[in-house]
Design a protein around this motif. Structure first.
Motif: not given
Length: 70
Positions: A43-44, A46
């Protein structure tokens, strides 16, 4: 968001060559590794906590000494 990926590795440090010749160890690695979860979950923006060793070597989520892995 923090992504916790504790069981995707098959690495057993220091004794990897010897241990990976043992059929019992190979069977345990095959059974208990969450293959490719490190590739599936991203997830970008994260942070990732990814344990670098096999849970056969050390299960970082095992809460009790005799807790079954199944």
């Amino acid at each position: 968001m923090i992504l916790h990926i504790p069981h995707s590795s098959t690495i057993i440090p220091d004794y990897e060559d010897e241990m990976k010749q043992d059929k019992g160890v190979l069977d345990a690695i095959e059974k208990y590794t969450d293959f490719r979860t490190d590739e599936l979950f991203s997830y970008w923006g994260s942070d990732r906590i990814q344990y670098p060793y096999s849970r056969v070597f050390c299960d970082v989520e095992k809460l009790e000494e005799n807790e079954p892995m199944d």
